[in-house]
Design a protein around this motif. Structure first.
Motif, PDB file in Angstrom:
ATOM      1  N   ARG A  36       0.828  -1.207   0.000  1.00  0.00           N
ATOM      2  CA  ARG A  36       0.000   0.000   0.000  1.00  0.00           C
ATOM      3  C   ARG A  36       0.862   1.257   0.000  1.00  0.00           C
ATOM      4  O   ARG A  36       0.408   2.313  -0.442  1.00  0.00           O
ATOM      5  N   ILE A  37       2.074   1.159   0.528  1.00  0.00           N
ATOM      6  CA  ILE A  37       3.025   2.270   0.515  1.00  0.00           C
ATOM      7  C   ILE A  37       4.407   1.699   0.225  1.00  0.00           C
ATOM      8  O   ILE A  37       4.661   0.508   0.423  1.00  0.00           O
ATOM      9  N   GLY A  38       5.299   2.571  -0.231  1.00  0.00           N
ATOM     10  CA  GLY A  38       6.656   2.142  -0.534  1.00  0.00           C
ATOM     11  C   GLY A  38       7.522   3.344  -0.846  1.00  0.00           C
ATOM     12  O   GLY A  38       7.164   4.485  -0.538  1.00  0.00           O
ATOM     13  N   GLN A  39       8.664   3.090  -1.478  1.00  0.00           N
ATOM     14  CA  GLN A  39       9.612   4.161  -1.784  1.00  0.00           C
ATOM     15  C   GLN A  39       9.249   4.810  -3.111  1.00  0.00           C
ATOM     16  O   GLN A  39       9.348   4.186  -4.168  1.00  0.00           O
ATOM     17  N   SER A  40       8.847   6.079  -3.050  1.00  0.00           N
ATOM     18  CA  SER A  40       8.414   6.788  -4.257  1.00  0.00           C
ATOM     19  C   SER A  40       9.432   7.800  -4.742  1.00  0.00           C
ATOM     20  O   SER A  40       9.449   8.145  -5.927  1.00  0.00           O
ATOM     21  N   PHE A  41      10.252   8.312  -3.848  1.00  0.00           N
ATOM     22  CA  PHE A  41      11.219   9.340  -4.236  1.00  0.00           C
ATOM     23  C   PHE A  41      12.289   8.744  -5.142  1.00  0.00           C
ATOM     24  O   PHE A  41      12.863   7.706  -4.819  1.00  0.00           O
ATOM     25  N   ILE A  67      18.464  -2.047  -4.864  1.00  0.00           N
ATOM     26  CA  ILE A  67      17.242  -2.838  -5.031  1.00  0.00           C
ATOM     27  C   ILE A  67      16.200  -2.065  -5.833  1.00  0.00           C
ATOM     28  O   ILE A  67      15.515  -2.635  -6.691  1.00  0.00           O
ATOM     29  N   LYS A  68      16.088  -0.766  -5.612  1.00  0.00           N
ATOM     30  CA  LYS A  68      15.159   0.031  -6.416  1.00  0.00           C
ATOM     31  C   LYS A  68      15.597   0.070  -7.882  1.00  0.00           C
ATOM     32  O   LYS A  68      14.770  -0.069  -8.788  1.00  0.00           O
ATOM     33  N   ILE A  69      16.881   0.242  -8.107  1.00  0.00           N
ATOM     34  CA  ILE A  69      17.395   0.263  -9.479  1.00  0.00           C
ATOM     35  C   ILE A  69      17.126  -1.074 -10.169  1.00  0.00           C
ATOM     36  O   ILE A  69      16.709  -1.120 -11.329  1.00  0.00           O
ATOM     37  N   ALA A  70      17.354  -2.168  -9.452  1.00  0.00           N
ATOM     38  CA  ALA A  70      17.113  -3.497 -10.035  1.00  0.00           C
ATOM     39  C   ALA A  70      15.634  -3.682 -10.367  1.00  0.00           C
ATOM     40  O   ALA A  70      15.282  -4.233 -11.426  1.00  0.00           O
ATOM     41  N   ALA A  71      14.736  -3.202  -9.486  1.00  0.00           N
ATOM     42  CA  ALA A  71      13.301  -3.309  -9.756  1.00  0.00           C
ATOM     43  C   ALA A  71      12.919  -2.479 -10.976  1.00  0.00           C
ATOM     44  O   ALA A  71      12.147  -2.928 -11.841  1.00  0.00           O
ATOM     45  N   GLU A  72      13.455  -1.267 -11.080  1.00  0.00           N
ATOM     46  CA  GLU A  72      13.166  -0.418 -12.236  1.00  0.00           C
ATOM     47  C   GLU A  72      13.649  -1.058 -13.532  1.00  0.00           C
ATOM     48  O   GLU A  72      12.967  -1.012 -14.560  1.00  0.00           O
ATOM     49  N   LEU A  76      11.439  -3.907 -14.697  1.00  0.00           N
ATOM     50  CA  LEU A  76      10.167  -3.448 -15.256  1.00  0.00           C
ATOM     51  C   LEU A  76      10.336  -2.611 -16.521  1.00  0.00           C
ATOM     52  O   LEU A  76       9.367  -2.070 -17.045  1.00  0.00           O
ATOM     53  N   GLY A  77      11.580  -2.490 -17.008  1.00  0.00           N
ATOM     54  CA  GLY A  77      11.816  -1.753 -18.244  1.00  0.00           C
ATOM     55  C   GLY A  77      11.856  -0.254 -18.083  1.00  0.00           C
ATOM     56  O   GLY A  77      11.882   0.478 -19.082  1.00  0.00           O
ATOM     57  N   LYS A  78      11.880   0.246 -16.850  1.00  0.00           N
ATOM     58  CA  LYS A  78      11.985   1.689 -16.637  1.00  0.00           C
ATOM     59  C   LYS A  78      13.407   2.176 -16.871  1.00  0.00           C
ATOM     60  O   LYS A  78      13.632   3.371 -17.058  1.00  0.00           O
ATOM     61  N   LYS A  90      11.663 -11.675  -0.324  1.00  0.00           N
ATOM     62  CA  LYS A  90      10.533 -10.833   0.088  1.00  0.00           C
ATOM     63  C   LYS A  90      10.881  -9.353  -0.035  1.00  0.00           C
ATOM     64  O   LYS A  90      10.037  -8.539  -0.421  1.00  0.00           O
ATOM     65  N   ILE A  91      12.116  -9.005   0.298  1.00  0.00           N
ATOM     66  CA  ILE A  91      12.538  -7.614   0.143  1.00  0.00           C
ATOM     67  C   ILE A  91      12.433  -7.205  -1.325  1.00  0.00           C
ATOM     68  O   ILE A  91      11.855  -6.170  -1.665  1.00  0.00           O
ATOM     69  N   CYS A  92      12.996  -8.037  -2.204  1.00  0.00           N
ATOM     70  CA  CYS A  92      13.001  -7.708  -3.635  1.00  0.00           C
ATOM     71  C   CYS A  92      11.601  -7.724  -4.225  1.00  0.00           C
ATOM     72  O   CYS A  92      11.232  -6.829  -5.004  1.00  0.00           O
ATOM     73  N   LYS A  93      10.805  -8.720  -3.860  1.00  0.00           N
ATOM     74  CA  LYS A  93       9.451  -8.824  -4.446  1.00  0.00           C
ATOM     75  C   LYS A  93       8.572  -7.670  -3.997  1.00  0.00           C
ATOM     76  O   LYS A  93       7.794  -7.117  -4.799  1.00  0.00           O
ATOM     77  N   SER A  94       8.669  -7.265  -2.726  1.00  0.00           N
ATOM     78  CA  SER A  94       7.844  -6.146  -2.269  1.00  0.00           C
ATOM     79  C   SER A  94       8.260  -4.856  -2.965  1.00  0.00           C
ATOM     80  O   SER A  94       7.411  -4.043  -3.362  1.00  0.00           O
ATOM     81  N   ALA A  95       9.575  -4.653  -3.161  1.00  0.00           N
ATOM     82  CA  ALA A  95      10.051  -3.474  -3.894  1.00  0.00           C
ATOM     83  C   ALA A  95       9.561  -3.503  -5.336  1.00  0.00           C
ATOM     84  O   ALA A  95       9.148  -2.476  -5.896  1.00  0.00           O
ATOM     85  N   LEU A  96       9.602  -4.672  -5.947  1.00  0.00           N
ATOM     86  CA  LEU A  96       9.165  -4.821  -7.337  1.00  0.00           C
ATOM     87  C   LEU A  96       7.677  -4.520  -7.479  1.00  0.00           C
ATOM     88  O   LEU A  96       7.266  -3.785  -8.390  1.00  0.00           O
ATOM     89  N   GLU A  97       6.850  -5.085  -6.586  1.00  0.00           N
ATOM     90  CA  GLU A  97       5.402  -4.885  -6.695  1.00  0.00           C
ATOM     91  C   GLU A  97       5.029  -3.433  -6.435  1.00  0.00           C
ATOM     92  O   GLU A  97       4.087  -2.910  -7.046  1.00  0.00           O
ATOM     93  N   TRP A  98       5.761  -2.763  -5.541  1.00  0.00           N
ATOM     94  CA  TRP A  98       5.490  -1.338  -5.341  1.00  0.00           C
ATOM     95  C   TRP A  98       5.896  -0.546  -6.579  1.00  0.00           C
ATOM     96  O   TRP A  98       5.178   0.359  -7.009  1.00  0.00           O
ATOM     97  N   GLU A  99       7.035  -0.897  -7.169  1.00  0.00           N
ATOM     98  CA  GLU A  99       7.503  -0.181  -8.356  1.00  0.00           C
ATOM     99  C   GLU A  99       6.505  -0.301  -9.497  1.00  0.00           C
ATOM    100  O   GLU A  99       6.345   0.631 -10.310  1.00  0.00           O
ATOM    101  N   ARG A 100       5.800  -1.416  -9.583  1.00  0.00           N
ATOM    102  CA  ARG A 100       4.762  -1.576 -10.623  1.00  0.00           C
ATOM    103  C   ARG A 100       3.671  -0.524 -10.487  1.00  0.00           C
ATOM    104  O   ARG A 100       3.036  -0.148 -11.483  1.00  0.00           O
ATOM    105  N   LYS A 101       3.428  -0.055  -9.270  1.00  0.00           N
ATOM    106  CA  LYS A 101       2.346   0.894  -9.024  1.00  0.00           C
ATOM    107  C   LYS A 101       2.742   2.339  -9.291  1.00  0.00           C
ATOM    108  O   LYS A 101       1.884   3.218  -9.288  1.00  0.00           O
ATOM    109  N   LEU A 102       4.034   2.572  -9.496  1.00  0.00           N
ATOM    110  CA  LEU A 102       4.511   3.926  -9.721  1.00  0.00           C
ATOM    111  C   LEU A 102       4.474   4.260 -11.209  1.00  0.00           C
ATOM    112  O   LEU A 102       4.602   3.382 -12.048  1.00  0.00           O
ATOM    113  N   PRO A 103       4.335   5.544 -11.533  1.00  0.00           N
ATOM    114  CA  PRO A 103       4.306   5.947 -12.959  1.00  0.00           C
ATOM    115  C   PRO A 103       5.605   5.592 -13.656  1.00  0.00           C
ATOM    116  O   PRO A 103       6.673   5.600 -13.032  1.00  0.00           O
TER     117      PRO A 103
END
Length: 347
Positions: A202-207, A214-219, A222-224, A334-347
């Motif tokens: 429901r919340i995560g790292q948006s900045f 881990i954020k870079i890997a998730a992006e 997802l092709g960002k 779990k750390i990576c998957k939660s970061a990934l699923e949150w990243e999917r919700k970001l523009p």
């Protein structure tokens, strides 16, 4: 008379919002949030309001800690019995380029908060510090007694704030603190999930954070980003890449509640490392992100970055023994998957 509330500065930000979430879900306390929304968002406040079991549990005030008169008026109008202080500038390269911003926003504003806490009878403070106070540590795992030697203004601004908190407590026996030195925080709200496929944050790292692995890997998954880099493959580690102690943000949030309860029980003021006490290499993180995303994204090799130690891992025995904190999500997947699923919700 109004019931006392917990003041959370920076509660609309990444870590602060997860602590507010835990306070709402696990206590009956009212939470007052002060945030200037420089990195936090109104959307995160709205999400927290939907998480609260009862309406009216959040009192959000948009204000800047540098506005001393406004902040004092807030203390005067409320009753706070605890302060959890997150609001700070945190980008290390920026701190090198603009050190005065970091000393003013982090150290000076923290000093004013401590002054107000003492003047208005706030007896407990949890301070958001960082492993950056150790610089390039002389020993690993890093203990609370390891020499502090920051190598950038960000780390120094936090260490200076720590010293001010300690001195203020030494002069006022009604003011007690827990200073939490974070290691590498990652992930997003687990929302009660146990299985990987059930994670729906429901919340995560948006900045935008161009330096967090881990954020870079998730992006990238997802092709960002078209690709990502490994900085250095010749460290003295099993696979040649740097090892870091990654802690799930929900476990870090839980450490704040445990520290608050510890002080409530009469625990003595102290400093605590917060990490898992073991680490993962850059390659291990990338491999796990590829596995949980199902994407074999492009990874390039790049030279080492200046100042990157080979291994940075906490000794977390003190917080576990003294405070009674036990992590729930010590699982890289779990750390990576939660970061990934949150990243999917970001523009």
């Amino acid at each position: 008379m109004r019931e006392p509330s917990i003041l959370v500065t920076g509660g609309a930000g990444y870590i602060g919002s997860h602590v507010v979430k835990e306070l709402l879900e696990r206590t009956d306390r009212t939470v007052t949030i002060i945030d200037n929304l420089s990195t936090g968002t109104r959307e995160r406040i709205a999400a927290l309001e939907t998480i609260a079991p009862q309406p009216g549990r959040i009192d959000f005030i948009e204000a800047d800690l540098a506005d001393f008169a406004r902040i004092e008026s807030i203390f005067r109008a409320h009753r706070f019995d605890a302060l959890i202080h997150f609001a700070a500038s945190i980008v290390v390269p920026e701190s090198v380029q603009n050190p005065l911003k970091y000393y003013m926003n982090n150290t000076v504003n923290t000093t004013n908060l401590i002054r107000l806490a003492n003047e208005y009878g706030v007896g407990r403070m949890i301070f958001s510090s960082t492993a950056a106070v150790y610089g390039e540590p002389e020993e690993v795992p890093v203990k609370e007694t390891t020499k502090t030697a920051p190598i950038n203004p960000y780390g120094m601004s936090k260490l200076m704030s720590e010293r001010i908190i300690r001195d203020a407590a030494a002069a006022n026996d009604r003011f007690r603190y827990a200073i939490l030195r974070y290691f590498n925080v990652a992930g997003a709200d687990m929302n009660g999930a146990e299985a990987l496929e059930a994670i729906d944050p429901r919340i995560g790292q948006s900045f935008p954070d161009a330096t967090h692995l881990i954020k870079i890997a998730a992006e990238t998954a997802l092709g960002k980003r078209p690709k990502m880099a490994i900085f250095g493959d010749d460290f003295k580690t099993p696979d040649g890449t740097g090892i870091r102690d990654y802690i799930h943000v929900d476990d870090l949030a839980d450490a704040h509640l445990a520290a608050l309860e510890y002080l409530q029980r009469g625990g003595a003021s102290d400093i605590f490392n917060v990490g898992y006490g073991h680490g993962y290499s850059v390659r291990e993180v990338i491999d796990v992100m590829k596995r949980v995303s199902g994407v074999d994204f492009v990874v390039e090799q790049a030279p080492r970055r200046a100042g990157d130690p080979a291994v940075l891992v906490s000794d977390n025995e003190k917080i576990r023994r003294t405070v009674g904190w036990e992590p729930r999500y010590d699982d890289l997947a779990k750390i990576c998957k939660s970061a990934l699923e949150w990243e999917r919700k970001l523009p």
